[in-house]
Motif scaffolding. Sequence first.
Motif, short mmCIF file in Angstrom:
data_model
loop_
_atom_site.label_atom_id
_atom_site.label_comp_id
_atom_site.label_asym_id
_atom_site.label_seq_id
_atom_site.Cartn_x
_atom_site.Cartn_y
_atom_site.Cartn_z
N UNK A 148 -13.43 -53.67 -11.84
CA UNK A 148 -13.57 -55.00 -11.27
C UNK A 148 -12.28 -55.91 -11.00
N UNK A 149 -11.44 -55.93 -12.06
CA UNK A 149 -10.43 -56.83 -12.01
C UNK A 149 -9.45 -56.15 -10.85
N UNK B 121 -2.51 -56.70 -23.61
CA UNK B 121 -2.71 -56.50 -22.49
C UNK B 121 -4.06 -56.62 -21.61
N UNK B 122 -5.18 -56.29 -22.91
CA UNK B 122 -6.47 -57.05 -22.15
C UNK B 122 -6.72 -58.27 -21.97
N UNK B 123 -5.94 -58.81 -23.07
CA UNK B 123 -6.19 -60.58 -23.05
C UNK B 123 -5.64 -60.76 -21.66
N UNK B 124 -4.44 -60.45 -21.14
CA UNK B 124 -3.94 -60.77 -20.02
C UNK B 124 -4.69 -60.53 -18.87
N UNK B 125 -5.13 -58.98 -18.83
CA UNK B 125 -6.01 -58.69 -17.77
C UNK B 125 -7.28 -59.66 -17.56
N UNK C 289 -8.04 -65.36 -10.78
CA UNK C 289 -8.30 -64.85 -9.49
C UNK C 289 -9.62 -65.56 -9.13
N UNK C 290 -10.54 -65.29 -10.16
CA UNK C 290 -12.03 -66.07 -9.89
C UNK C 290 -11.86 -67.41 -9.53
N UNK C 291 -11.14 -68.05 -10.39
CA UNK C 291 -11.04 -69.81 -10.24
C UNK C 291 -10.25 -70.01 -8.97
N UNK D 155 -17.72 -65.29 -16.53
CA UNK D 155 -18.09 -65.19 -18.02
C UNK D 155 -17.55 -63.72 -18.55
N UNK D 156 -17.51 -62.94 -17.41
CA UNK D 156 -17.16 -61.50 -18.01
C UNK D 156 -15.54 -61.69 -18.34
N UNK D 157 -14.97 -62.47 -17.69
CA UNK D 157 -13.42 -62.76 -18.01
C UNK D 157 -13.54 -63.58 -19.32
N UNK D 158 -14.09 -64.48 -19.32
CA UNK D 158 -14.22 -65.28 -20.73
C UNK D 158 -14.25 -64.28 -21.98
#
Lengths: 315, 286
Positions: A248-249, A283-287, A294-296, B97-100
């Motif tokens: 989804x990212x 890497x996962x933190x950055x993802x 992007x969402x914001x 929230x998924x991202x957070x």
Amino acid sequence: MYSKSGKVKGATLSKPLIFILIGAILVLLPFIIPPYWVVLLFFYFVRLTLAQSWNIAGGYCNLISLGQGAFAGIGAYTTFLLYFSGVPVEGALVAGGVIAACFAALLSKPLFRLKGVYFTIGTLALGEILKLVVIRVPYLGGSWGLHITSLPPYYSSQYLYYLSLIFSVVALVVIWKITRSSIGWALKCIRNDEDASELVGINTYKYKVYAFMLQAFFTALMGGLLALYTLHIEPYTIFSLSLSIEALTITYIGGRGTFLGPFIGAAIMVMLSHYLATYYTLHLVIVGAILLAIILFYPEGVVGGLYKRFRFKGL
Amino acid sequence: MLADAIISGILFGGIYALIASGFSIALSFTRILNLAHGEIMIFAAYFCYFLFKSLGIDPFISLLIILPIFFLVGFVFYNGLSRYSRRANLESVLLLFIAISTILQNLGLLFWLSTQRSITLSYLVNPIIILGINISPIYLVGGLVGFAIIFGLHFFLTKTKSGLAIRAIPQDAELAATTGINYFLMGRIAFGLAFLCAGLAGAMVAVMFTFNPTSGLNSLLIALSVVVLGGLGSIFGCLVGGLILGVVGSLASYYFGAGVQLLIGYIIFLIVLLIKPKGLFGRYVL
């Protein structure tokens, strides 16, 4: 020389020729570039197809699924078990896809009772349930998982590359054709307003099941391919949320509900994981941070934003 | 023993209700599906763990530090969130929230690695035996805290003015505003409460179980199952959902061997989703 439509003939390449050229380049590429890049391209195709198959349900329709891990796991386990019993790898991969699609069809009855956000909650539990089942079944290797010890003789990174290339091209063509067809239009209608599309006579349930099954099929194929690359399945990682989040990212970076979006998103993700390969958690933190940003700030994504800017309504 | 299994099932019911309470409040009264609930709990657990290990503060005393901080974080966080959710749809909030939760979980892995950690309290080790029934004191404390928080929340939401105001919001926010309820403030209080409950649950998890940054998902799924079983908008539903999950799981592990509790729990969750999507005591449709 001008054709009837007024375009200059001969000045541009014809469409089939472009496709043949791109195809030839992709087929010949492993002989030219270093083997590490072949592996990166393999990952690019796998991620692209994962994201594109998420896109068909999550982007074109409104089925935001977090159950990709479950489908990928089914694909991976089926592939390994069939391979152990002597089925060729390609057939095993396709069989995994078919089983995952059947699984999705079975589950769609309870899951589609849930609308919108609550559908997502339902899919969240899928991977976890399968994980709990699998680690209790000794035949499936329990919590150790399965691994391939005797490699097929033709196994190499080139072989994996061609496998991923073929399956990705098939997946992309199928998804492209479907988004152009009446099914695609029905899915877009459902995304915009489910009740209204039911009112104009679209069988929303049927189309949602189609999208969900298609997603399950290609996700399972890619799960099998990923497992073939690592030669090992571990239930704790394959059934986790990370595949869904990655899919989804990628789709959101590129633009949800656009066909070109995942191409760009997957390229960005593969580059990221290439440069941050030694720092997996960072890497996962950055993802996660990219997804958040992007969402914001840019919810249409790169391609979606460009389309909006130039008022382009295609692809 | 069967009696042992039933008693521990009831205690686990209290623990599950405790884990689900914060999630249930956020979902019922602010309509926010807090998918980062598990990670917030795990952060509270680590907070508690480091207070215990480095400063030697007893986990039950450290609650005095953890709970206000978590309440404030939720209170402030709701500010930005409500501003965002006014211009975005539900799916975007969900993905937020998924991202957070991805960020928090991997930050946790980055800082603390995936080592399993736990807090052992010397005064809660020896089992208590009442009428020949073995009771683990840790689970007894956890279960009692769970029951206490549920009854406390029930009292707050039904007997106090601000509790009633919070319950009015999901029914009709605009109508509530016309009667003089500051629904923005009430939303902030509700979300702060949700975080407070998550903090409490996290600290209790730290005392009772082993944890690492990835165990948040497990807690989230427990919370989900409990809320789906009990239904939205009902705090007692939360307790009943927890008790069903706890007792059935405990009986299942008594008959079929350890480790099947959660599996049975999720199967119940799917069945309830199929038969009665509103939950057993739900006020709103899921």
